[in-house]
Design a protein around this motif. Structure first.
Motif, PDB file in Angstrom:
ATOM      1  N   HIS A  78      68.405 -26.607  -3.125  1.00  0.00           N
ATOM      2  CA  HIS A  78      68.119 -26.091  -4.147  1.00  0.00           C
ATOM      3  C   HIS A  78      68.792 -24.997  -4.074  1.00  0.00           C
ATOM      4  O   HIS A  78      69.448 -23.583  -5.144  1.00  0.00           O
ATOM      5  N   ILE A  79      69.128 -24.387  -2.830  1.00  0.00           N
ATOM      6  CA  ILE A  79      70.092 -22.732  -2.663  1.00  0.00           C
ATOM      7  C   ILE A  79      71.498 -23.119  -1.756  1.00  0.00           C
ATOM      8  O   ILE A  79      71.495 -22.357  -1.743  1.00  0.00           O
ATOM      9  N   LEU A  80      71.974 -24.201  -1.760  1.00  0.00           N
ATOM     10  CA  LEU A  80      72.655 -24.117  -0.899  1.00  0.00           C
ATOM     11  C   LEU A  80      74.544 -23.625  -1.759  1.00  0.00           C
ATOM     12  O   LEU A  80      74.676 -23.741  -2.748  1.00  0.00           O
ATOM     13  N   SER A  81      74.753 -23.506  -1.211  1.00  0.00           N
ATOM     14  CA  SER A  81      76.159 -22.285  -1.730  1.00  0.00           C
ATOM     15  C   SER A  81      77.531 -22.754  -0.617  1.00  0.00           C
ATOM     16  O   SER A  81      77.803 -23.848  -0.097  1.00  0.00           O
ATOM     17  N   ALA A  82      78.411 -21.902  -1.259  1.00  0.00           N
ATOM     18  CA  ALA A  82      80.219 -22.523  -0.520  1.00  0.00           C
ATOM     19  C   ALA A  82      79.789 -21.706   1.133  1.00  0.00           C
ATOM     20  O   ALA A  82      80.658 -22.504   1.881  1.00  0.00           O
ATOM     21  N   HIS A  83      79.161 -20.638   1.094  1.00  0.00           N
ATOM     22  CA  HIS A  83      79.442 -20.164   2.526  1.00  0.00           C
ATOM     23  C   HIS A  83      78.399 -20.685   3.547  1.00  0.00           C
ATOM     24  O   HIS A  83      76.595 -19.699   2.699  1.00  0.00           O
ATOM     25  N   TRP A  84      77.898 -20.583   4.404  1.00  0.00           N
ATOM     26  CA  TRP A  84      77.001 -20.623   5.280  1.00  0.00           C
ATOM     27  C   TRP A  84      76.207 -19.406   5.196  1.00  0.00           C
ATOM     28  O   TRP A  84      74.758 -19.880   5.243  1.00  0.00           O
ATOM     29  N   PHE A  85      76.927 -18.650   5.716  1.00  0.00           N
ATOM     30  CA  PHE A  85      75.493 -17.441   5.865  1.00  0.00           C
ATOM     31  C   PHE A  85      74.596 -16.852   4.580  1.00  0.00           C
ATOM     32  O   PHE A  85      74.140 -16.672   4.854  1.00  0.00           O
ATOM     33  N   LEU A  86      75.667 -17.307   3.563  1.00  0.00           N
ATOM     34  CA  LEU A  86      74.264 -16.937   2.232  1.00  0.00           C
ATOM     35  C   LEU A  86      73.617 -17.905   2.049  1.00  0.00           C
ATOM     36  O   LEU A  86      72.413 -17.921   1.675  1.00  0.00           O
ATOM     37  N   THR A  87      73.372 -19.175   2.737  1.00  0.00           N
ATOM     38  CA  THR A  87      73.162 -20.580   2.457  1.00  0.00           C
ATOM     39  C   THR A  87      72.217 -19.906   2.659  1.00  0.00           C
ATOM     40  O   THR A  87      70.594 -19.795   3.009  1.00  0.00           O
ATOM     41  N   TRP A  88      71.859 -19.627   4.501  1.00  0.00           N
ATOM     42  CA  TRP A  88      70.950 -19.198   5.583  1.00  0.00           C
ATOM     43  C   TRP A  88      69.894 -17.903   4.955  1.00  0.00           C
ATOM     44  O   TRP A  88      68.983 -18.024   4.771  1.00  0.00           O
ATOM     45  N   LEU A  89      70.809 -16.778   4.579  1.00  0.00           N
ATOM     46  CA  LEU A  89      70.365 -15.967   4.463  1.00  0.00           C
ATOM     47  C   LEU A  89      69.207 -15.749   3.018  1.00  0.00           C
ATOM     48  O   LEU A  89      68.354 -15.578   3.118  1.00  0.00           O
ATOM     49  N   LEU A  90      69.493 -16.366   1.904  1.00  0.00           N
ATOM     50  CA  LEU A  90      68.855 -16.594   1.138  1.00  0.00           C
ATOM     51  C   LEU A  90      67.357 -17.955   1.677  1.00  0.00           C
ATOM     52  O   LEU A  90      66.460 -17.679   0.857  1.00  0.00           O
ATOM     53  N   ALA A  91      67.952 -18.534   2.922  1.00  0.00           N
ATOM     54  CA  ALA A  91      66.506 -19.625   3.270  1.00  0.00           C
ATOM     55  C   ALA A  91      65.644 -18.696   3.539  1.00  0.00           C
ATOM     56  O   ALA A  91      64.201 -19.016   3.786  1.00  0.00           O
ATOM     57  N   LEU A  92      66.380 -17.333   4.796  1.00  0.00           N
ATOM     58  CA  LEU A  92      65.286 -16.625   5.434  1.00  0.00           C
ATOM     59  C   LEU A  92      65.151 -16.466   3.613  1.00  0.00           C
ATOM     60  O   LEU A  92      63.553 -15.382   4.557  1.00  0.00           O
ATOM     61  N   ILE A  93      65.465 -15.014   3.036  1.00  0.00           N
ATOM     62  CA  ILE A  93      64.062 -14.881   2.041  1.00  0.00           C
ATOM     63  C   ILE A  93      63.302 -14.959   1.515  1.00  0.00           C
ATOM     64  O   ILE A  93      62.130 -14.716   2.088  1.00  0.00           O
ATOM     65  N   CYS A  94      63.520 -16.309   1.332  1.00  0.00           N
ATOM     66  CA  CYS A  94      62.529 -17.830   0.590  1.00  0.00           C
ATOM     67  C   CYS A  94      61.327 -17.466   1.897  1.00  0.00           C
ATOM     68  O   CYS A  94      60.353 -18.048   1.367  1.00  0.00           O
ATOM     69  N   ASN A  95      61.854 -18.045   3.141  1.00  0.00           N
ATOM     70  CA  ASN A  95      61.162 -18.624   4.063  1.00  0.00           C
ATOM     71  C   ASN A  95      59.960 -16.885   4.617  1.00  0.00           C
ATOM     72  O   ASN A  95      58.867 -17.251   4.418  1.00  0.00           O
ATOM     73  N   ILE A  96      60.420 -15.839   4.466  1.00  0.00           N
ATOM     74  CA  ILE A  96      59.704 -14.408   4.542  1.00  0.00           C
ATOM     75  C   ILE A  96      58.834 -14.232   3.522  1.00  0.00           C
ATOM     76  O   ILE A  96      57.873 -14.000   4.143  1.00  0.00           O
ATOM     77  N   ALA A  97      59.173 -14.886   2.512  1.00  0.00           N
ATOM     78  CA  ALA A  97      58.253 -14.632   1.519  1.00  0.00           C
ATOM     79  C   ALA A  97      56.846 -15.888   1.280  1.00  0.00           C
ATOM     80  O   ALA A  97      56.114 -14.896   0.949  1.00  0.00           O
ATOM     81  N   ILE A  98      57.591 -16.720   1.695  1.00  0.00           N
ATOM     82  CA  ILE A  98      56.554 -17.891   1.761  1.00  0.00           C
ATOM     83  C   ILE A  98      55.486 -17.179   2.600  1.00  0.00           C
ATOM     84  O   ILE A  98      54.289 -17.740   2.444  1.00  0.00           O
ATOM     85  N   THR A  99      55.633 -17.092   4.213  1.00  0.00           N
ATOM     86  CA  THR A  99      54.897 -16.464   4.876  1.00  0.00           C
ATOM     87  C   THR A  99      54.215 -15.803   4.631  1.00  0.00           C
ATOM     88  O   THR A  99      53.022 -15.729   4.803  1.00  0.00           O
ATOM     89  N   ALA A 100      55.023 -14.985   4.042  1.00  0.00           N
ATOM     90  CA  ALA A 100      53.676 -13.601   4.005  1.00  0.00           C
ATOM     91  C   ALA A 100      52.706 -13.407   2.756  1.00  0.00           C
ATOM     92  O   ALA A 100      51.755 -13.257   3.085  1.00  0.00           O
ATOM     93  N   VAL A 101      52.677 -14.601   1.767  1.00  0.00           N
ATOM     94  CA  VAL A 101      51.987 -14.727   0.869  1.00  0.00           C
ATOM     95  C   VAL A 101      50.676 -16.331   1.978  1.00  0.00           C
ATOM     96  O   VAL A 101      49.678 -15.671   1.411  1.00  0.00           O
TER      97      VAL A 101
END
Length: 344
Positions: free
Chosen positions: A299-322
């Motif tokens: 659901h967060i795939l984008s045209a550029h791999w770095f943006l995809t990875w950055l969004l995945a990292l932000i989601c990961n940190i948010a889930i981990t924090a909760v």
């Protein structure tokens, strides 16, 4: 803050570094697990500059504030960590029970007890838990055995640095002669060396010139050991499992930089310091967060791999924090409840 006051109070800079180390683990697992299919190999390799050896060094660093080696205190700390692991397993079991049928957990109580003592877990829905928990049994073994050895050395007025040198020499020998009495003990020796570096204050008071020289020396070591091990220079993953002298040089970068910045960071970020105080909960929780990214990623795939990875990292940190904060509240709440019951 001097060493004496740091014994009484937590060192905010050390907590800050632990928080940074936890975020580093999340970065690694976001790149290597869900990111395996789209992130470039150079990003995965570079993420390993801040990895598990840094945790062991920080544990030794915290241990260096104590005037005397306290085995009972170490046993208590490891026991608390084990209870936190049990609580995490109970939380995972609860989560699995309320999720769809294809989320499988423990088959029976025997499997739960086995996982509690062996740290061997296999959750198909949360693969990163099993893939990252290898750290815990190594941590228990390294901290417990080395604390006992250091206490013995202290009792006979020996030199802890001599013991560290012996471990380093043994590691060099084992790395070039993989088998020792039929056993591969590189993991214990490798992480013991980083723990002992922290205990002995290796890398303290680093000037800018010394930092540059040390980083240059480590860079030369990476190139040299890549040639000796017949590995590409940027292949860090194969140098990590099993740990090698090349991986030791890689791991020194974070330690040297952390010691250099100590003189300049007077007020560490309170957010990272808070994460550092709850590092074990965040380490457990990132196994869930890094696993759930597989389901979020489409659901967060984008045209550029770095943006995809950055969004995945932000989601990961948010889930981990909760999850981590929930674990922390639950654990400390249970402790307070047990304390009140004991008082009554």
């Amino acid at each position: 803050m001097d060493a004496k006051s740091r014994v009484r109070n937590r060192d905010p800079y050390l907590d800050f570094l632990k928080g940074i180390a936890v975020i580093g683990i999340i970065v690694i697992h976001t790149a290597f697990w869900s990111g395996q299919s789209y992130t470039p190999e150079w990003l995965q390799d570079l993420s390993l500059f801040l990895d598990v050896p840094f945790f062991f060094y920080l544990s030794g660093w915290g241990n260096s504030y104590s005037r005397k080696i306290d085995i009972n205190k170490t046993i208590k700390r490891l026991s608390e960590m084990w209870l936190q692991w049990i609580l995490f397993l109970l939380l995972i079991s609860t989560i699995v029970c309320i999720m769809p049928a294809h989320f499988t957990g423990f088959a029976n109580v025997h499997n739960f007890i086995s996982a509690a003592f062996s740290f061997d877990v296999d959750f198909p829905a949360f693969p990163v838990i099993g893939g990252s928990i290898w750290f815990l049994p190594n941590y228990f073994l390294v901290i417990f055995i080395n604390t006992i050895v250091l206490r013995i050395i202290e009792a006979i007025n020996g030199s802890p640095k001599t013991y560290m040198q012996i471990v380093a020499a043994a590691l060099v020998w084992i790395c070039f002669n993989n088998i020792f009495l039929g056993l591969d003990i590189r993991y214990f020796l490798f992480y013991s060396l980083f723990f002992l570096m922290g205990c002995n204050g290796v890398g303290r008071q680093i000037s800018g010139k010394r930092l540059a020289a040390s980083l240059g020396f480590c860079g030369i070591g990476i190139v040299a050991f890549s040639y000796i091990q017949n590995l590409p220079i940027l292949d860090f993953q194969n140098a990590k499992f099993p740990p090698s002298l090349k991986y030791a040089c890689i791991s020194m970068f974070a330690i040297l930089i952390a010691r250099y910045l100590e003189a300049y960071i007077k007020k560490p970020c309170v957010i990272f310091a808070h994460i550092g105080k709850n590092a074990i909960f965040y380490y457990f929780a990132q196994g869930i967060g890094s696993s759930l990214i597989y389901r979020i990623l489409p659901h967060i795939l984008s045209a550029h791999w770095f943006l995809t990875w950055l969004l995945a990292l932000i989601c990961n940190i948010a889930i981990t924090a909760v999850i981590a904060e929930s674990l922390s509240l639950l654990y400390h709440g249970l402790n307070r409840l047990i304390g009140r019951l004991n008082v009554r």
